[in-house]
Design a protein around this motif. Structure first.
Motif, PDB file in Angstrom:
ATOM      1  N   PRO A  44      59.396 -29.239 -13.166  1.00  0.00           N
ATOM      2  CA  PRO A  44      58.205 -29.356 -13.902  1.00  0.00           C
ATOM      3  C   PRO A  44      57.036 -30.025 -12.869  1.00  0.00           C
ATOM      4  O   PRO A  44      57.106 -30.684 -11.852  1.00  0.00           O
ATOM      5  N   LYS A  45      55.791 -29.530 -13.064  1.00  0.00           N
ATOM      6  CA  LYS A  45      54.679 -29.841 -12.413  1.00  0.00           C
ATOM      7  C   LYS A  45      53.550 -30.451 -13.224  1.00  0.00           C
ATOM      8  O   LYS A  45      53.229 -30.113 -14.357  1.00  0.00           O
ATOM      9  N   LEU A  46      53.111 -31.868 -12.601  1.00  0.00           N
ATOM     10  CA  LEU A  46      52.135 -32.417 -13.450  1.00  0.00           C
ATOM     11  C   LEU A  46      50.783 -31.802 -13.694  1.00  0.00           C
ATOM     12  O   LEU A  46      50.328 -31.317 -12.553  1.00  0.00           O
ATOM     13  N   LEU A  47      50.250 -31.653 -14.822  1.00  0.00           N
ATOM     14  CA  LEU A  47      49.043 -30.851 -14.894  1.00  0.00           C
ATOM     15  C   LEU A  47      47.691 -31.776 -15.310  1.00  0.00           C
ATOM     16  O   LEU A  47      46.763 -31.958 -14.543  1.00  0.00           O
ATOM     17  N   ILE A  48      47.860 -32.644 -16.404  1.00  0.00           N
ATOM     18  CA  ILE A  48      47.283 -33.495 -17.001  1.00  0.00           C
ATOM     19  C   ILE A  48      47.782 -34.986 -17.376  1.00  0.00           C
ATOM     20  O   ILE A  48      48.929 -34.856 -17.594  1.00  0.00           O
ATOM     21  N   TYR A  49      47.228 -36.051 -17.005  1.00  0.00           N
ATOM     22  CA  TYR A  49      47.888 -37.415 -17.103  1.00  0.00           C
ATOM     23  C   TYR A  49      46.704 -38.077 -17.859  1.00  0.00           C
ATOM     24  O   TYR A  49      45.539 -37.794 -17.966  1.00  0.00           O
ATOM     25  N   ASN A  53      42.928 -36.249 -18.060  1.00  0.00           N
ATOM     26  CA  ASN A  53      42.635 -36.286 -16.565  1.00  0.00           C
ATOM     27  C   ASN A  53      43.448 -35.318 -15.857  1.00  0.00           C
ATOM     28  O   ASN A  53      44.637 -35.307 -15.695  1.00  0.00           O
ATOM     29  N   LEU A  54      42.594 -34.173 -15.057  1.00  0.00           N
ATOM     30  CA  LEU A  54      43.247 -33.302 -14.270  1.00  0.00           C
ATOM     31  C   LEU A  54      43.857 -33.706 -12.972  1.00  0.00           C
ATOM     32  O   LEU A  54      43.169 -34.556 -12.079  1.00  0.00           O
ATOM     33  N   GLN A  55      45.157 -33.665 -12.856  1.00  0.00           N
ATOM     34  CA  GLN A  55      46.144 -33.872 -11.533  1.00  0.00           C
ATOM     35  C   GLN A  55      45.316 -33.258 -10.434  1.00  0.00           C
ATOM     36  O   GLN A  55      44.979 -31.989 -10.805  1.00  0.00           O
ATOM     37  N   SER A  56      45.275 -33.630  -9.388  1.00  0.00           N
ATOM     38  CA  SER A  56      44.735 -33.205  -8.077  1.00  0.00           C
ATOM     39  C   SER A  56      45.331 -32.098  -7.790  1.00  0.00           C
ATOM     40  O   SER A  56      46.722 -31.786  -7.969  1.00  0.00           O
TER      41      SER A  56
END
Lengths: 107, 121
Positions: A44-49, A53-56
């Motif tokens: 998995p890849k983090l998109l939004i937290y 908030n948009l992940q870098s």
């Protein structure tokens, strides 16, 4: 445990379409909500937290919104590399439960 | 560059044990909470366990509590998951993931490639 329910479970869309995925929590979780993208055979890849908030490094066509129990992930203009499965996850408490996933397929 | 590399997966009989490892590099391992997340074949993601930076706080999913043990060795930049009393339903790819952020705004920002555990007779 907090239950996370995503809808739809799958969708078919075309390149350039605007896509919205919904995630509902079984109780209020404020904005303690993350979104991940997963492609077959990959981690998995983090998109939004924190709900919005948009992940870098993540393209700006991805956005998140919501608070309390209802959240959305929006892809403003679907690109070929966006065909994947998307998961929400609450970080309000443990266990850090995930939604069941939404598979975005090519129409 | 942040890297997480899992190892230790394999085929094990029901009731057996395995120890998974996750080697971390490219960041100060001792400062971060770490997690294990698993994914059964064709299924969704399931959070399994987390351990705080100094091992003070440890949490488990109910499905593994009493059977799995998470630990870390900050001197070796390594995370571990001891799997005991394995069942067929534990068959999954196990990912280690770094957690960033404070309190409830924490999130897993880096993941390993995963290691497959297969429980079958």
């Amino acid at each position: 445990d907090i239950q996370m329910t995503q809808s739809p479970s799958s969708l078919s869309a075309s390149v350039g379409d605007r896509v919205t995925i919904t995630c509902r929590a079984s109780q209020s979780i404020s904005t303690y909500l993350n979104w991940f993208q997963q492609k077959p055979g990959k981690a998995p890849k983090l998109l939004i937290y924190a709900a919005s908030n948009l992940q870098s490094g993540v393209p700006s066509r991805f956005s998140g919104s919501g608070s309390g129990t209802d959240f959305t992930l929006t892809i403003s203009s679907l690109q070929p590399e966006d065909f994947a499965t998307y998961y929400c996850q609450q970080s309000y408490n443990t266990p850090r439960t995930f939604g069941q996933g939404t598979k975005v397929e090519i129409k | 560059e942040v890297q997480l590399v899992e190892s230790g997966g394999g085929l094990v009989k029901p009731g057996g044990s395995l120890r998974l490892s996750c080697a971390a590099s490219g960041f100060t391992f001792s400062l971060f909470t770490m997690n294990w997340v698993r994914q059964a074949p064709g299924k969704g993601l399931e959070w399994v366990s987390s351990i705080s930076s100094s091992s003070t706080y440890i949490y488990y999913a109910d499905s593994v509590k009493g059977r799995f043990t998470i630990s870390r060795d900050n001197a070796k930049n390594s995370l571990y998951l001891q799997l005991n009393s394995l069942r067929a339903e534990d068959t999954a790819v196990f990912y280690c993931a770094r957690e960033v952020g404070s309190g409830n705004y924490s999130r897993a920002d880096y993941w390993g490639q995963g290691t497959l555990v297969t429980v079958s007779s």
